[in-house]
Design a protein around this motif. Structure first.
Motif, mmCIF file in Angstrom:
data_model
loop_
_atom_site.group_PDB
_atom_site.id
_atom_site.type_symbol
_atom_site.label_atom_id
_atom_site.label_comp_id
_atom_site.label_asym_id
_atom_site.label_seq_id
_atom_site.Cartn_x
_atom_site.Cartn_y
_atom_site.Cartn_z
ATOM 1 N N PHE A 1 30.067 -11.687 35.176
ATOM 2 C CA PHE A 1 29.954 -10.283 34.790
ATOM 3 C C PHE A 1 30.205 -10.117 33.291
ATOM 4 O O PHE A 1 29.542 -9.331 32.619
ATOM 5 C CB PHE A 1 30.958 -9.438 35.575
ATOM 6 N N ARG B 1 19.117 -6.108 34.619
ATOM 7 C CA ARG B 1 19.193 -4.911 35.456
ATOM 8 C C ARG B 1 19.978 -3.806 34.736
ATOM 9 O O ARG B 1 19.555 -2.652 34.704
ATOM 10 C CB ARG B 1 19.857 -5.242 36.786
ATOM 11 N N THR C 1 21.579 -10.390 45.205
ATOM 12 C CA THR C 1 21.798 -11.375 44.149
ATOM 13 C C THR C 1 23.261 -11.787 44.094
ATOM 14 O O THR C 1 23.574 -12.935 43.828
ATOM 15 C CB THR C 1 21.381 -10.848 42.754
ATOM 16 N N LEU D 1 22.504 -15.836 36.933
ATOM 17 C CA LEU D 1 22.877 -14.568 37.562
ATOM 18 C C LEU D 1 23.285 -13.552 36.491
ATOM 19 O O LEU D 1 22.903 -12.381 36.549
ATOM 20 C CB LEU D 1 24.045 -14.820 38.515
ATOM 21 N N LEU E 1 20.946 -5.618 44.340
ATOM 22 C CA LEU E 1 22.231 -5.894 43.705
ATOM 23 C C LEU E 1 23.089 -6.782 44.604
ATOM 24 O O LEU E 1 23.558 -7.849 44.210
ATOM 25 C CB LEU E 1 22.963 -4.579 43.431
ATOM 26 N N HIS F 1 23.715 -21.633 38.097
ATOM 27 C CA HIS F 1 23.334 -20.473 38.908
ATOM 28 C C HIS F 1 24.040 -19.212 38.419
ATOM 29 O O HIS F 1 23.428 -18.150 38.319
ATOM 30 C CB HIS F 1 23.677 -20.749 40.367
ATOM 31 N N ASN G 1 15.710 -13.254 43.421
ATOM 32 C CA ASN G 1 14.883 -12.051 43.510
ATOM 33 C C ASN G 1 13.670 -12.269 44.405
ATOM 34 O O ASN G 1 13.271 -11.379 45.144
ATOM 35 C CB ASN G 1 14.425 -11.624 42.114
ATOM 36 N N SER H 1 20.292 -12.061 34.988
ATOM 37 C CA SER H 1 19.608 -11.072 35.823
ATOM 38 C C SER H 1 20.413 -9.772 35.890
ATOM 39 O O SER H 1 19.843 -8.686 35.938
ATOM 40 C CB SER H 1 19.306 -11.646 37.214
ATOM 41 N N PHE H 2 21.753 -9.869 35.845
ATOM 42 C CA PHE H 2 22.580 -8.645 35.779
ATOM 43 C C PHE H 2 22.307 -7.895 34.484
ATOM 44 O O PHE H 2 22.175 -6.673 34.474
ATOM 45 C CB PHE H 2 24.066 -8.988 35.818
#
Lengths: 406, 257
Positions: free
Chosen positions: B104, B14, A112, B7, A109, B3, A118, B10-11
């Motif tokens: 976010f 996850r 990144t 990101l 976390l 980028h 990754n 990828s958040f």
């Protein structure tokens, strides 16, 4: 040398509003609703490849704000910051950790978040875990960690993210001595591989050890920039001035740690480094301890003693004028001044000075005035040759000779 | 920029993987909650209460009418509420790490959009089970769902920008969202509003989306050009306004959170 960071005329003004509605109104209108608090004023400097830059200043001087602006989490009011390469900041503890998740997942976390891919993390996770020395704790949630442990993890991730610029804000202070030494070593290694560091600390020793250049901030402005030794001296002078206004009168008030007949009293004691001009003195620097005495009666054969103690109360050095073959004659109701000059060949740390006025061999005979904590000083940094330990000896070296055993 | 968008993905990935970590059923929960929604409205309204709609010849007609609206509303309101408090939730992070807030916010939208797709897919399986025809017209769902998500992304970002200034918004948004739900013909038919308060249908931006979903599910009717134009313009105008406000306000917000 290549510039990795250019800070150009940065000013940060925090606007203070009566309420948030005023603040919002100002975003959309041209009217003024605020009072201003200037945190940083017209700051410019460059950071070069492989350079370590220290920033010092008293609390509230604007150190954290300038770091936050360089890290990009605070927007400057005016001016420009050009970053050439990845900037990673260790601003406060546990930067961007999720408390519920375990350390292992937090590496991903946090990694990144500070800009690693990754794949990069996959290849470095073993190193990060090893460096953090968390062992099996890495699989426990972060909320069970001590502050030292989360700092270790944060630092490990930061250093293995291989940034061009690493910003360290007093984070190292939390770790134990072992980890602090390991960090220092790791920072030096990265430095050889051209990483630049911006380092903020109140630990003057580590500043002198790590930094190539130091900036002194005062009231949000750069007052000095240059060699660590010089800048830290000015900083000490600044601190001393602050202390002066508060501590001048302490001697009179400290009844508890003084005793004696008070026929002759020590009314003031002060120690100054000859270069630093303050009570933060480098090891090996010349220092002057000035005592002011006041005699209530006339006296002959006055013996004046001093004693330097370290922070544990251990005697480091003590002597009396009688040891040096001198006793003094004092008239009634007179002020006197005497100076002890010596080279402070003692190791880094904080020290206190006790003084004694007596007639005879020592204060056990006839004690006129014994005063604990008459003055204090700190030894930080070093003149000429490096050393470790409590005292600085000056060994001379013979030639390296071959031993003929035959 | 690129980028930061990567990101966000990828958040989202996850977030999606970890949301139900530690629960016994794990990622089964993702399909469980829409299944339960569909089940409740079929069993209760169609089987127990025998609610009938005579618009089409299917004993589950009312459920067929309900399902798309409910699922779309769930996605819409979840995104809106999660976005509106996002600044307050991530305050700790954006004060320390230089990752733009929109990353976010985008990751929230991506996760929720994926869940939206999943729930609509389950809804279509339900149609198949109750023998309601599923035709190629259903492909229209996808662009409309994307436009809905863009629209609510913009709206949510705008709300989120004002919440740091007015903490009351955090409390007010759920209430307003609830009111909004009952002002939209999801549970009841639009005719019930059209006779008394026709204006409510015109000014309710969410209704333009819901009507399309309902027409597709119930009648397999493709959306009209007019309604497509309306939702496209709404989505992109909202997004543009959100972008402009974000740029203007983000510096100030960073000072106060």
């Amino acid at each position: 040398m290549k510039k990795v960071l250019e800070v150009k005329n940065i000013t940060k003004i925090y606007k203070i509003y009566k309420n948030n509605f005023d603040r919002l109104k100002e975003v959309f209108t041209k009217k003024n609703y605020h009072k201003e608090f200037i945190s940083n004023k017209n700051i410019s400097f460059d950071l070069y490849e492989a350079e370590t830059l220290g920033i010092i200043g008293v609390n509230g001087a604007g150190k954290s704000t300038i770091l936050k602006m360089i890290a990009g989490v605070v927007v400057p009011s005016s001016g420009e910051i050009l970053r050439h390469g990845r900037v990673t900041a260790l601003l406060e503890l546990g930067t961007g950790f999720n408390d519920q998740m375990n350390g292992y997942d937090n590496i991903y976390l946090n990694g990144t978040l500070i800009g690693m891919t990754n794949k990069e993390i996959d290849s470095k996770i073993e190193d990060i875990m090893a460096f953090s020395e968390l062992g099996d704790y890495i699989y426990e949630p972060i909320m069970t960690y001590s502050s030292g442990m989360s700092m270790r993890l944060a630092f490990s991730i930061a250093i293995f993210s291989e940034p061009q610029i690493l910003i360290v804000d007093e984070a190292l202070a939390v770790g134990d001595a072992h980890f602090a030494a390991k960090c220092t070593k790791a920072l030096r290694e990265r430095k050889e591989r051209n990483m630049s560091i911006i380092y903020v600390s109140h630990d003057l020793n580590s500043l002198k050890l790590l930094c190539d250049r130091v900036i002194l901030l005062n009231h949000g402005e750069v007052t000095q920039m240059g060699e660590p030794e010089d800048v830290i001296n000015s900083y000490n002078f600044l601190i001393a001035k602050l202390n002066d206004s508060e501590e001048k009168i302490t001697i009179k008030n400290t009844d508890t740690n003084s005793f004696g007949t008070f026929d002759v009293e020590v009314v003031n004691a002060e120690i100054l480094g000859s270069n630093s001009n303050s009570n933060v003195i480098s090891a090996g620097e010349n220092a002057i301890l000035k005592l002011e005495l006041h005699s209530n009666i006339g006296i002959e054969h006055l013996n004046i003693g001093i004693l330097i103690r370290d922070k544990f109360g251990q005697d480091i050095f003590g002597t009396t004028t009688k040891n040096m073959g001198l006793e003094y004659k004092l008239h009634k109701d007179t002020k006197y001044q005497i100076s002890f000059k010596f080279t402070l060949n003692i190791g880094a740390g904080k020290y206190s000075i006790s003084t004694a006025l007596a007639i005879g061999e020592n204060h056990l005979d006839t004690c006129l005035h014994w005063l604990d904590n008459a003055a204090g000083f700190e030894v930080a940094g070093n003149y000429a040759t490096e050393f470790i330990g409590l005292s600085k000896l000056y060994p001379t070296l013979s030639d390296l000779e071959i031993i003929d055993d035959k | 920029m690129k980028h930061n968008i990567l990101l966000a993905f990828s958040f989202a990935k996850r977030d999606f993987k970890e949301r139900y970590v530690g629960t016994g059923l794990g990622q089964l929960w993702y399909i469980l909650s829409p299944i339960i929604t569909i089940f409740i409205y079929t069993v209760i309204f169609s089987d127990f209460m025998k609610m009938k709609l005579n618009i089409i010849d299917n004993s589950y007609a009312y459920s067929i009418y309900l399902v798309p609206g409910l699922l779309a509303w769930t996605a819409f309101s979840t995104i809106l509420m999660r976005l509106s408090t996002s600044f307050l939730e991530k305050a700790n992070l954006i004060k320390k790490i230089n990752v733009p807030m929109y990353t976010f916010q985008l990751s929230i939208v991506i996760t929720e959009f994926f869940l939206f797709l999943l729930s609509i897919a389950l809804g279509i399986i339900f149609l198949y089970l109750v023998k309601q025809p599923v035709t190629l017209t259903f492909l229209w769902m996808i662009p409309v769902m994307i436009l809905q998500t863009i629209f609510v992304f913009g709206l949510g970002v705008i709300l989120s920008l004002f919440t740091p200034f007015f903490k009351d918004l955090k409390e007010a948004v759920p209430i307003v969202v609830q009111l909004w739900f009952w002002m939209t013909p999801v549970i009841y038919m639009k005719e019930m509003l059209a006779t008394k308060y026709p204006m409510l249908l015109v000014i309710n931006p969410f209704y333009y989306f819901v009507e399309i979903y309902q027409d597709i599910f119930v009648f397999s009717k493709a959306p009209s050009l007019y309604s497509l134009a309306v939702i496209t313009i709404m989505a992109f105008v909202t997004l543009a306004v959100a972008g402009l406000l974000y740029k203007k306000m983000i510096g100030t917000i960073k000072d106060i959170i």
